[in-house]
Motif scaffolding. Structure first.
Motif, PDB file in Angstrom:
ATOM      1  N   LEU A 112       0.813  -1.220   0.000  1.00 28.70           N
ATOM      2  CA  LEU A 112       0.000   0.000   0.000  1.00 28.70           C
ATOM      3  C   LEU A 112       0.845   1.268   0.000  1.00 28.70           C
ATOM      4  O   LEU A 112       0.316   2.362   0.125  1.00 28.70           O
ATOM      5  CB  LEU A 112      -0.935   0.004   1.207  1.00 28.70           C
ATOM      6  CG  LEU A 112      -1.928  -1.147   1.272  1.00 28.70           C
ATOM      7  CD1 LEU A 112      -2.689  -1.117   2.585  1.00 28.70           C
ATOM      8  CD2 LEU A 112      -2.873  -1.097   0.090  1.00 28.70           C
ATOM      9  N   GLY A 113       2.159   1.121  -0.090  1.00 34.06           N
ATOM     10  CA  GLY A 113       3.050   2.272  -0.019  1.00 34.06           C
ATOM     11  C   GLY A 113       3.792   2.279   1.303  1.00 34.06           C
ATOM     12  O   GLY A 113       3.770   1.300   2.052  1.00 34.06           O
ATOM     13  N   TRP A 114       4.458   3.364   1.604  1.00 36.96           N
ATOM     14  CA  TRP A 114       5.210   3.485   2.848  1.00 36.96           C
ATOM     15  C   TRP A 114       4.259   3.553   4.032  1.00 36.96           C
ATOM     16  O   TRP A 114       3.232   4.232   3.960  1.00 36.96           O
ATOM     17  CB  TRP A 114       6.083   4.736   2.818  1.00 36.96           C
ATOM     18  CG  TRP A 114       7.235   4.593   1.878  1.00 36.96           C
ATOM     19  CD1 TRP A 114       7.277   5.010   0.576  1.00 36.96           C
ATOM     20  CD2 TRP A 114       8.487   3.964   2.153  1.00 36.96           C
ATOM     21  NE1 TRP A 114       8.493   4.673   0.030  1.00 36.96           N
ATOM     22  CE2 TRP A 114       9.251   4.034   0.973  1.00 36.96           C
ATOM     23  CE3 TRP A 114       9.031   3.345   3.278  1.00 36.96           C
ATOM     24  CZ2 TRP A 114      10.537   3.516   0.883  1.00 36.96           C
ATOM     25  CZ3 TRP A 114      10.313   2.833   3.184  1.00 36.96           C
ATOM     26  CH2 TRP A 114      11.052   2.911   2.011  1.00 36.96           C
ATOM     27  N   ARG A 115       4.611   2.840   5.111  1.00 34.87           N
ATOM     28  CA  ARG A 115       3.805   2.850   6.319  1.00 34.87           C
ATOM     29  C   ARG A 115       4.717   2.909   7.541  1.00 34.87           C
ATOM     30  O   ARG A 115       5.816   2.339   7.557  1.00 34.87           O
ATOM     31  CB  ARG A 115       2.928   1.590   6.422  1.00 34.87           C
ATOM     32  CG  ARG A 115       1.824   1.543   5.399  1.00 34.87           C
ATOM     33  CD  ARG A 115       0.781   2.617   5.679  1.00 34.87           C
ATOM     34  NE  ARG A 115      -0.335   2.545   4.785  1.00 34.87           N
ATOM     35  CZ  ARG A 115      -0.453   3.274   3.679  1.00 34.87           C
ATOM     36  NH1 ARG A 115       0.489   4.107   3.322  1.00 34.87           N
ATOM     37  NH2 ARG A 115      -1.513   3.166   2.914  1.00 34.87           N
ATOM     38  N   LEU A 116       4.231   3.595   8.557  1.00 35.31           N
ATOM     39  CA  LEU A 116       4.927   3.706   9.830  1.00 35.31           C
ATOM     40  C   LEU A 116       4.755   2.404  10.603  1.00 35.31           C
ATOM     41  O   LEU A 116       3.637   1.901  10.728  1.00 35.31           O
ATOM     42  CB  LEU A 116       4.341   4.874  10.621  1.00 35.31           C
ATOM     43  CG  LEU A 116       4.959   5.277  11.940  1.00 35.31           C
ATOM     44  CD1 LEU A 116       6.422   5.683  11.761  1.00 35.31           C
ATOM     45  CD2 LEU A 116       4.171   6.434  12.548  1.00 35.31           C
ATOM     46  N   VAL A 117       5.857   1.841  11.112  1.00 38.63           N
ATOM     47  CA  VAL A 117       5.768   0.611  11.907  1.00 38.63           C
ATOM     48  C   VAL A 117       6.271   0.821  13.331  1.00 38.63           C
ATOM     49  O   VAL A 117       6.014  -0.007  14.199  1.00 38.63           O
ATOM     50  CB  VAL A 117       6.528  -0.568  11.255  1.00 38.63           C
ATOM     51  CG1 VAL A 117       5.873  -0.946   9.930  1.00 38.63           C
ATOM     52  CG2 VAL A 117       7.997  -0.275  11.089  1.00 38.63           C
ATOM     53  N   ALA A 118       6.985   1.937  13.578  1.00 36.09           N
ATOM     54  CA  ALA A 118       7.475   2.217  14.927  1.00 36.09           C
ATOM     55  C   ALA A 118       7.704   3.712  15.091  1.00 36.09           C
ATOM     56  O   ALA A 118       8.211   4.381  14.185  1.00 36.09           O
ATOM     57  CB  ALA A 118       8.774   1.464  15.195  1.00 36.09           C
TER      58      ALA A 118
END
Length: 150
Positions: free
Chosen positions: A122-128
């Motif tokens: 889905l594209g770049w995503r925040l994980v932390a």
């Protein structure tokens, strides 16, 4: 009718675009836009200054909902970004300048935060997101790491 927001991350943007969307959502107090920046995985985590580790989308959303309910938007602006990037991951260490309203008027606090982004379908995503306790003085960004690691 609610305003429809287009998220750069879902449109093939960069990790920098996603970071801008994250901080924009913080400043507007928009929990839906903020949570659209996060990966939809149960192992994502967030640590607010002096707080516990929040694991999972539901815990993170709940914490931001409480923060927005208690004071509205969070006036945080990132600067002094340091990046470590690869094809599928981007780690950003930022200095957040946060405006805090007190009885004496507006004050500023400075928080060092690390944001970890992964490139997903889905594209770049925040994980932390991990933020240090704040200080009233801006940290000296010119301090170099020692030549010897422990």
């Amino acid at each position: 009718m609610p305003r429809k927001t287009r998220y750069p991350a879902a449109l093939g943007g960069t990790a920098d675009d996603l970071e801008a969307a994250f901080y924009d959502a913080l400043q507007r107090g928009d929990v839906d836009a903020l949570m659209a920046c996060w990966a939809d995985e149960e192992d994502v985590f967030c640590v607010h200054p002096g707080g516990p580790r929040l694991v999972g989308v539901a815990a993170i959303r709940s914490a931001f909902e409480q923060m927005f309910a208690n004071g509205g938007a969070i006036h945080a602006r990132p600067s002094h970004v340091r990046r470590v990037e690869s094809l599928g991951a981007s780690v950003h260490n930022v200095l957040e300048r946060i405006e805090v309203l007190t009885a004496e008027g507006p004050r500023h606090a400075f928080v060092l935060a690390t944001n970890v982004y992964l490139k997903t379908e889905l594209g770049w995503r925040l994980v932390a997101h991990h933020a240090s306790p704040g200080t009233s003085r801006e940290p000296d960004d010119a301090v170099e790491a020692p030549g010897l690691l422990h």
